[in-house]
Design a protein around this motif. Structure first.
Motif, PDB file in Angstrom:
ATOM      1  N   SER A  25     -21.312  14.571  38.771  1.00 52.75           N
ATOM      2  CA  SER A  25     -22.608  14.275  38.149  1.00 52.75           C
ATOM      3  C   SER A  25     -23.245  13.052  38.799  1.00 52.75           C
ATOM      4  O   SER A  25     -22.510  12.171  39.260  1.00 52.75           O
ATOM      5  N   PRO A  26     -24.577  12.964  38.792  1.00 48.78           N
ATOM      6  CA  PRO A  26     -25.511  13.905  38.193  1.00 48.78           C
ATOM      7  C   PRO A  26     -25.718  15.148  39.060  1.00 48.78           C
ATOM      8  O   PRO A  26     -25.528  15.095  40.276  1.00 48.78           O
ATOM      9  N   ASP A  78     -29.289  15.405  30.276  1.00 50.61           N
ATOM     10  CA  ASP A  78     -29.239  14.118  30.984  1.00 50.61           C
ATOM     11  C   ASP A  78     -28.769  14.273  32.429  1.00 50.61           C
ATOM     12  O   ASP A  78     -28.488  13.285  33.103  1.00 50.61           O
ATOM     13  N   ASP A  96     -27.392  26.537  31.529  1.00 56.18           N
ATOM     14  CA  ASP A  96     -26.361  26.177  30.549  1.00 56.18           C
ATOM     15  C   ASP A  96     -25.211  25.392  31.175  1.00 56.18           C
ATOM     16  O   ASP A  96     -24.299  24.977  30.469  1.00 56.18           O
ATOM     17  N   ARG A 102     -21.874  20.153  32.832  1.00 52.33           N
ATOM     18  CA  ARG A 102     -20.982  20.508  31.722  1.00 52.33           C
ATOM     19  C   ARG A 102     -19.599  20.859  32.267  1.00 52.33           C
ATOM     20  O   ARG A 102     -19.456  21.444  33.335  1.00 52.33           O
ATOM     21  N   HIS A 103     -18.562  20.525  31.497  1.00 52.55           N
ATOM     22  CA  HIS A 103     -17.202  20.731  31.987  1.00 52.55           C
ATOM     23  C   HIS A 103     -16.881  22.208  32.156  1.00 52.55           C
ATOM     24  O   HIS A 103     -16.030  22.573  32.968  1.00 52.55           O
ATOM     25  N   GLY A 104     -17.561  23.064  31.403  1.00 54.65           N
ATOM     26  CA  GLY A 104     -17.316  24.501  31.525  1.00 54.65           C
ATOM     27  C   GLY A 104     -17.555  25.023  32.940  1.00 54.65           C
ATOM     28  O   GLY A 104     -16.935  25.995  33.362  1.00 54.65           O
ATOM     29  N   VAL A 111     -26.001  15.587  33.496  1.00 51.87           N
ATOM     30  CA  VAL A 111     -24.551  15.644  33.637  1.00 51.87           C
ATOM     31  C   VAL A 111     -24.110  17.116  33.648  1.00 51.87           C
ATOM     32  O   VAL A 111     -24.614  17.933  32.887  1.00 51.87           O
ATOM     33  N   ILE A 130     -25.531  27.411  37.176  1.00 55.32           N
ATOM     34  CA  ILE A 130     -26.560  28.266  36.590  1.00 55.32           C
ATOM     35  C   ILE A 130     -27.024  27.615  35.298  1.00 55.32           C
ATOM     36  O   ILE A 130     -26.540  26.542  34.926  1.00 55.32           O
ATOM     37  N   ARG A 182     -26.461  19.515  31.432  1.00 55.82           N
ATOM     38  CA  ARG A 182     -26.999  18.901  30.214  1.00 55.82           C
ATOM     39  C   ARG A 182     -28.399  18.351  30.479  1.00 55.82           C
ATOM     40  O   ARG A 182     -28.806  18.187  31.609  1.00 55.82           O
ATOM     41  N   ALA A 188     -17.508  15.030  35.520  1.00 62.65           N
ATOM     42  CA  ALA A 188     -18.001  13.650  35.554  1.00 62.65           C
ATOM     43  C   ALA A 188     -18.159  13.175  37.000  1.00 62.65           C
ATOM     44  O   ALA A 188     -19.143  12.527  37.361  1.00 62.65           O
TER      45      ALA A 188
END
Lengths: 161, 137
Positions: free
Chosen positions: B122-123, B24, B19, B28-30, B26, B17, B22, B119
């Protein structure tokens, strides 16, 4: 005939080389005072910036803020993050503030997906630290007293090397 | 329809969703940090599904609870296993739901593993919204 003879009242020449304060001393004093005010203004701006970035929208203070049972971010976590940022040397860039679904508030320094470091707070006084520095995985609890642990500052610096 | 057994070469998707992604691209780890209450991270098996079917799965299974899905992070099961985690499929394979389980008790370690999974995923693959979806008549 000297001035002292003609004029019976003592005259103190503040600007002669033999007086206690020279013109150069006064100029330096003014400059120091000006720098002090500049430093205070700069610090004030920095503190305002810190307060702005750790201000979380109310939604993150409530349970299930992500629709998947995320834990609320406690006010104590926000305060811990604020204190941490105030102790951060001004030479270190400000991090991004990220709410985490397990109820922690993270401060993240990010370069790319394999180069990032996060210090997270949950209001208990323990710093939850985790990061990827290339192939190296860094994690562990840390504790902050008067200063931020040097290890944390070193890890943050690695993100920007 | 996928079988009950998960193959390491299979891909699973974590729907994202706002947020979660990122600028770029990638993830987010959250997005890969499990709930501390049950230490299970929900993913969906996308084996043999078309792109449209994958997004339809998000609309049906994820959006009612989480809101609009804007992207997804696909991750190969082998990458999860290599990080000492497991993918546990639901009893009913038709649901295509699975949970990433086996997370360590140490929160700091979980947070690092979440960064690794983000990581690997991603992407992010971004969802394309049709005109009809964005401007319903």
């Amino acid at each position: 005939m000297s001035l002292a003879t003609v004029n019976p009242l003592p005259v103190y020449d503040l600007f002669s080389s033999s007086s206690k304060f020279s013109q150069r001393d006064l100029n330096e004093s003014d400059e120091k005072e000006a720098r002090r005010w500049e430093d205070l203004a700069s610090e004030q701006k920095r503190l305002e910036k810190i307060d702005a970035i750790v201000t979380l929208p109310q939604q993150y203070r409530e349970k299930n803020w992500d629709g998947l049972e995320a834990e609320p971010i406690p006010a104590a976590a926000i305060q811990e993050a604020r204190i941490f940022l105030r102790k951060l040397p001004s030479s270190i860039p400000m991090p991004e503030v990220i709410p985490e679904p397990d109820g922690y508030l993270g401060l993240e320094w990010y370069a790319n997906k394999w180069l990032l470091y996060v210090v997270s707070f949950n209001g208990t006084g323990v710093l939850s630290c985790s990061g990827l520095i290339g192939s190296e995985r860094i994690y562990g609890p840390r504790y902050m007293d008067e200063r931020i642990p040097a290890e944390i500052l070193r890890n943050i610096a690695k993100v920007f090397l | 329809m996928p079988g009950k057994d998960i193959h390491p070469s299979e891909f699973v998707s974590r729907y994202l969703i706002k947020d979660n992604i990122r600028s770029d691209g990638v993830v987010r780890h959250g997005a890969f940090l499990p709930s501390s209450s049950n230490l299970e991270l929900s993913v969906f098996r996308i084996f043999n599904l078309s792109n449209e079917e994958i997004w339809a799965l998000a609309v049906e299974k994820v959006e009612p609870a989480r809101g609009k899905v804007i992207g997804r992070g696909d991750i190969r099961v082998s990458g999860i296993i290599e990080n000492s985690l497991r993918v546990a499929p639901d009893e009913d394979p038709e649901s295509r739901h699975a949970g990433i389980v086996g997370w360590p008790d140490d929160r700091n370690h979980r947070a690092t593993l979440a960064k690794v999974l983000a990581a690997l995923a991603s992407p992010a693959k971004m969802r394309e919204f049709s005109t009809e979806q964005t401007h319903p008549s």
